[in-house]
Enzyme design. Structure first.
Site, mmCIF file in Angstrom:
data_model
loop_
_atom_site.group_PDB
_atom_site.id
_atom_site.type_symbol
_atom_site.label_atom_id
_atom_site.label_comp_id
_atom_site.label_asym_id
_atom_site.label_seq_id
_atom_site.Cartn_x
_atom_site.Cartn_y
_atom_site.Cartn_z
ATOM 1 N N GLY A 1 0.828 -1.210 0.000
ATOM 2 C CA GLY A 1 0.000 0.000 0.000
ATOM 3 C C GLY A 1 0.860 1.257 0.000
ATOM 4 O O GLY A 1 1.950 1.297 -0.576
ATOM 5 N N SER A 2 0.379 2.279 0.676
ATOM 6 C CA SER A 2 1.065 3.580 0.664
ATOM 7 C C SER A 2 2.437 3.561 1.308
ATOM 8 O O SER A 2 3.223 4.484 1.098
ATOM 9 C CB SER A 2 0.197 4.640 1.331
ATOM 10 O OG SER A 2 -0.860 5.009 0.479
ATOM 11 N N THR A 3 2.763 2.519 2.076
ATOM 12 C CA THR A 3 4.112 2.471 2.648
ATOM 13 C C THR A 3 5.164 2.358 1.545
ATOM 14 O O THR A 3 6.316 2.731 1.753
ATOM 15 C CB THR A 3 4.277 1.306 3.642
ATOM 16 O OG1 THR A 3 4.075 0.067 2.960
ATOM 17 C CG2 THR A 3 3.307 1.432 4.798
ATOM 18 N N PHE A 4 4.770 1.879 0.359
ATOM 19 C CA PHE A 4 5.705 1.781 -0.763
ATOM 20 C C PHE A 4 6.119 3.167 -1.255
ATOM 21 O O PHE A 4 7.154 3.320 -1.895
ATOM 22 C CB PHE A 4 5.093 0.965 -1.903
ATOM 23 C CG PHE A 4 6.115 0.449 -2.882
ATOM 24 C CD1 PHE A 4 6.695 -0.792 -2.713
ATOM 25 C CD2 PHE A 4 6.501 1.222 -3.969
ATOM 26 C CE1 PHE A 4 7.643 -1.268 -3.608
ATOM 27 C CE2 PHE A 4 7.445 0.756 -4.871
ATOM 28 C CZ PHE A 4 8.017 -0.490 -4.691
ATOM 29 N N LYS A 5 5.323 4.183 -0.946
ATOM 30 C CA LYS A 5 5.673 5.543 -1.366
ATOM 31 C C LYS A 5 7.014 5.981 -0.768
ATOM 32 O O LYS A 5 7.727 6.779 -1.374
ATOM 33 C CB LYS A 5 4.568 6.524 -0.987
ATOM 34 C CG LYS A 5 3.319 6.354 -1.839
ATOM 35 C CD LYS A 5 2.211 7.279 -1.383
ATOM 36 C CE LYS A 5 0.972 7.044 -2.219
ATOM 37 N NZ LYS A 5 -0.246 7.403 -1.533
#
Length: 178
Positions: free
Chosen positions: A65-69
Site C-alpha cells: 500500500g502507501s508504505t511503498f511511497k
C-alpha cells in the site's frame, strides 16, 4: 502482552476481522514484539486449522500500500529525479493510466514533492513513478529487500513477491509506486 492487549482492543473497537502488529527496534531491526488477531491458544492448537494458526505477520503476503511511497520517494531522491522542493502537478486528484483512473483522497493542484509525501498523494506518486521508469523502481524494490526473506528467526516466513518487469502490465509501475 501489552501488544496483544492493545491489538485485541483495537481490532474490537474498529470492528475489524483481524490485525497484526510488529514492534521493531529501528536501530537494530530486532523484533521486540509481534502479535496477530484473531489469536489462538497454542495449548489447544488442534482446535484451529492451519490458516488460523499461521503467524500472519510473517507468513502471509500483503501489498504494501502507501508504505511503498517511501521507497518510491527514496528512489526519486537518490536518482536525482526530484528534490524535496520540486513542484508536482496533483491534477486536482485525478490521474489516468492505461484507461483507469487513480484518485487522491482530496484534490491537489501544484504541490512540492515534500508535500506529496506528507499528503500521500497517489496522483503525484504516479507521476514520480513515470519519471523513475520500470527498471529503476524494480531495482529499488529489490535493493530494499522486497521479494526476499528478512532472515527473522521464526519458521514460516514468506519471501514476498516482486514480479519481474516482463510480467508487469502497463500500469504496474504506477500502482506499485502508490
Amino acid at each position: 502482552e501489552i501488544v496483544e492487549n492493545v491489538l485485541s482492543r483495537t481490532v474490537k473497537n474498529l470492528e475489524a476481522d483481524g490485525g497484526m502488529c510488529v514492534v521493531m527496534d529501528p536501530e537494530t531491526g530486532e523484533i521486540l514484539a509481534m502479535a496477530g488477531e484473531p489469536g489462538f491458544n497454542p495449548n489447544n492448537s488442534g482446535e484451529f486449522d492451519l490458516f488460523e494458526r499461521m503467524n500472519k505477520c510473517i507468513a502471509y503476503n500483503y501489498e504494501p500500500g502507501s508504505t511503498f511511497k517511501v521507497l518510491t520517494a527514496a528512489a526519486a531522491l537518490e536518482e536525482g529525479v526530484l528534490k524535496p522542493t520540486d513542484s508536482l502537478d496533483g491534477n486536482n486528484g485525478i490521474y489516468e493510466s492505461y484507461g483507469e483512473v487513480i484518485r487522491d483522497h482530496r484534490p491537489f493542484s501544484k504541490i512540492t514533492f515534500s508535500e506529496a509525501i506528507h499528503y500521500s498523494s497517489n496522483v503525484c506518486f504516479a507521476r514520480v513513478a513515470d519519471q523513475l521508469g520500470n527498471e529503476s523502481l524494480y531495482n529499488y524494490a529489490l535493493n530494499f529487500g522486497l521479494g526476499t526473506r528478512s532472515g527473522i528467526d521464526l519458521p514460516g516466513e514468506e519471501a514476498g513477491i516482486v514480479h519481474p518487469i516482463d510480467k508487469w502490465s502497463g500500469r504496474t509501475r504506477v500502482t506499485m509506486a502508490i
